[in-house]
Enzyme design. Structure first.
Site, PDB file in Angstrom:
ATOM      1  CG  ASP A  57      -1.925  -1.048   1.338  1.00 12.18           C
ATOM      2  OD1 ASP A  57      -3.058  -0.806   0.921  1.00 12.18           O
ATOM      3  OD2 ASP A  57      -1.587  -2.141   1.811  1.00 12.18           O
ATOM      4  CD  GLU A 106      -7.363   2.732   1.482  1.00  9.45           C
ATOM      5  OE1 GLU A 106      -7.895   2.218   2.477  1.00  9.45           O
ATOM      6  OE2 GLU A 106      -7.168   2.122   0.431  1.00  9.45           O
ATOM      7  CG  ASP A 120      -7.800   1.508  -2.700  1.00 11.06           C
ATOM      8  OD1 ASP A 120      -6.710   1.217  -2.170  1.00 11.06           O
ATOM      9  OD2 ASP A 120      -8.880   1.075  -2.286  1.00 11.06           O
ATOM     10  CG  ASP A 162     -10.340  -2.135  -3.786  1.00 13.85           C
ATOM     11  OD1 ASP A 162     -10.703  -1.835  -2.639  1.00 13.85           O
ATOM     12  OD2 ASP A 162     -11.114  -2.541  -4.665  1.00 13.85           O
ATOM     13  CB  THR A 220      -5.265  -3.991   2.248  1.00 12.13           C
ATOM     14  OG1 THR A 220      -5.013  -2.896   1.377  1.00 12.13           O
ATOM     15  CG2 THR A 220      -4.033  -4.223   3.104  1.00 12.13           C
ATOM     16  CB  THR A 255     -18.608  -6.703   2.259  1.00 10.35           C
ATOM     17  OG1 THR A 255     -17.401  -6.620   2.994  1.00 10.35           O
ATOM     18  CG2 THR A 255     -19.753  -7.030   3.224  1.00 10.35           C
ATOM     19  CG  HIS A 273     -15.686  -4.314   5.651  1.00  8.86           C
ATOM     20  ND1 HIS A 273     -14.951  -3.787   6.692  1.00  8.86           N
ATOM     21  CD2 HIS A 273     -14.833  -4.418   4.605  1.00  8.86           C
ATOM     22  CE1 HIS A 273     -13.705  -3.572   6.281  1.00  8.86           C
ATOM     23  NE2 HIS A 273     -13.614  -3.945   5.024  1.00  8.86           N
ATOM     24  CE  LYS A 324     -17.465  -6.878  -2.494  1.00  8.73           C
ATOM     25  NZ  LYS A 324     -16.182  -6.344  -1.990  1.00  8.73           N
ATOM     26  CG  ASP A 382     -12.719   1.627  -1.529  1.00  7.75           C
ATOM     27  OD1 ASP A 382     -11.657   1.005  -1.623  1.00  7.75           O
ATOM     28  OD2 ASP A 382     -13.138   2.089  -0.451  1.00  7.75           O
TER      29      ASP A 382
END
Length: 308
Positions: free
Chosen positions: A51, A74, A117, A120, A122, A195, A198, A224, A247
């Site tokens: 990152d 980010e 990002d 994306d 991580t 997700t 989350h 996605k 994102d």
């Protein structure tokens, strides 16, 4: 004599090469074996060496070439002298050969906002779910996402030791999206992607209300949207304030360029001007086709809980 490429086309051509460099860095960090993981706000909000290096590479490479851009990344990193080997100054010539959509031909550098990002997915990266991982560079004008580049560093990684790893997808509204084969889920099938890390009652309630034939739980917003455009899923449903503008900016462009639609859970377009809050606090609903079918099934209780 052909006119010289516009600011937007030069920026996208540069972002393509910069994203490819980023993919190389992501693979190198894994190969070296030290991910350098830091917890940011909680155990599911992680940052790795990849990152940090990729953000430095993308932001510095863009800023050197386009000093008047607004770049929002980010990772909150202190400014530092970036190692020259992280700088990418090339540009993808194939993009420069394409015509710039006329509505964007007069755009100036200072009119553009770039949302980055660097990695994306991580959490999935740290767990070895490498096909979930993307690098996202989204470009916005007057608050609207208009161009985007997605690098998938580990595309093809399950195809054997001789496979060529990685691919870069790019798109511009009014021109199209490139670097993949557009495919739709079979008619009548309702496959939801949502997700993996989350989850919440709201997320579950919203997915259940879609009456899905199947539910895919994967990491990364970029991943996605790729599932939508490659016919693996029919809707991306995320009834939660978890994801941010970096994102969604690049993936939204790729989806919109092929006739899809991405909004918040209420059906509002997302805004990407530099002053906007970073959180997509009213969630995400995205489809390649049949947007209204899914939008009409979002429960009122979910809408009440998610304030734009």
């Amino acid at each position: 004599m052909a006119s010289s490429p516009t600011v937007l086309m030069r920026l996208v051509a540069s972002a393509y090469s910069i994203a490819q460099k980023a993919g190389t860095i992501v693979r190198r960090v894994i190969a070296e074996g030290d991910l350098g993981i830091i917890e940011k706000t909680c155990a599911t909000d992680l940052q790795t060496k990849a990152d940090r290096l990729v953000q430095a590479s993308i932001c510095s490479s863009l800023a050197r070439k386009f000093p008047k851009l607004t770049i929002i990344g980010e990772e909150d990193l202190p400014p530092e002298d970036v190692d020259q080997e992280l700088i990418e100054d090339g540009q993808w010539e194939e993009i420069l050969k394409q015509p710039c959509p006329s509505q964007y031909s007069a755009i100036k550098e200072e009119d553009l906002v770039v949302w980055v990002d660097p990695l994306d997915g991580t959490k999935e990266y740290t767990e070895g779910l490498l096909d979930n991982v993307t690098v996202l560079i989204g470009i916005a004008y007057e608050g609207k996402a208009i161009a985007g580049v997605i690098n998938q560093p580990y595309y093809n990684y399950q195809a054997g030791p001789d496979a060529v790893l990685g691919r870069t997808i790019w798109g511009i509204l009014g021109l199209g999206a490139f670097g993949f084969q557009l495919k739709e889920v079979p008619a009548g099938k309702h496959i939801i992607t949502t997700t993996r890390s989350h989850n919440s009652q709201l997320v579950t309630d919203c997915v259940t209300a879609m009456n899905p034939d199947d539910v895919l739980r994967v990491g990364g917003a970029g991943n996605k949207i790729i599932q939508l455009i490659e016919g693996k899923a029919s809707a991306y449903v995320f009834a939660s304030p978890g994801c941010k503008k970096w994102d969604t900016c690049a993936p939204e462009v790729i989806l919109h360029a092929v006739g899809g639609k991405l909004t918040d859970i209420h059906g509002n377009a997302l805004q990407y001007n530099k002053e906007v809050k970073h959180m997509n606090s009213a969630g995400v609903l995205a489809t390649l086709r049949n947007y209204d079918y899914y939008a009409s099934r979002v429960p009122q209780s979910v809408k009440n809980a998610l304030v734009p």
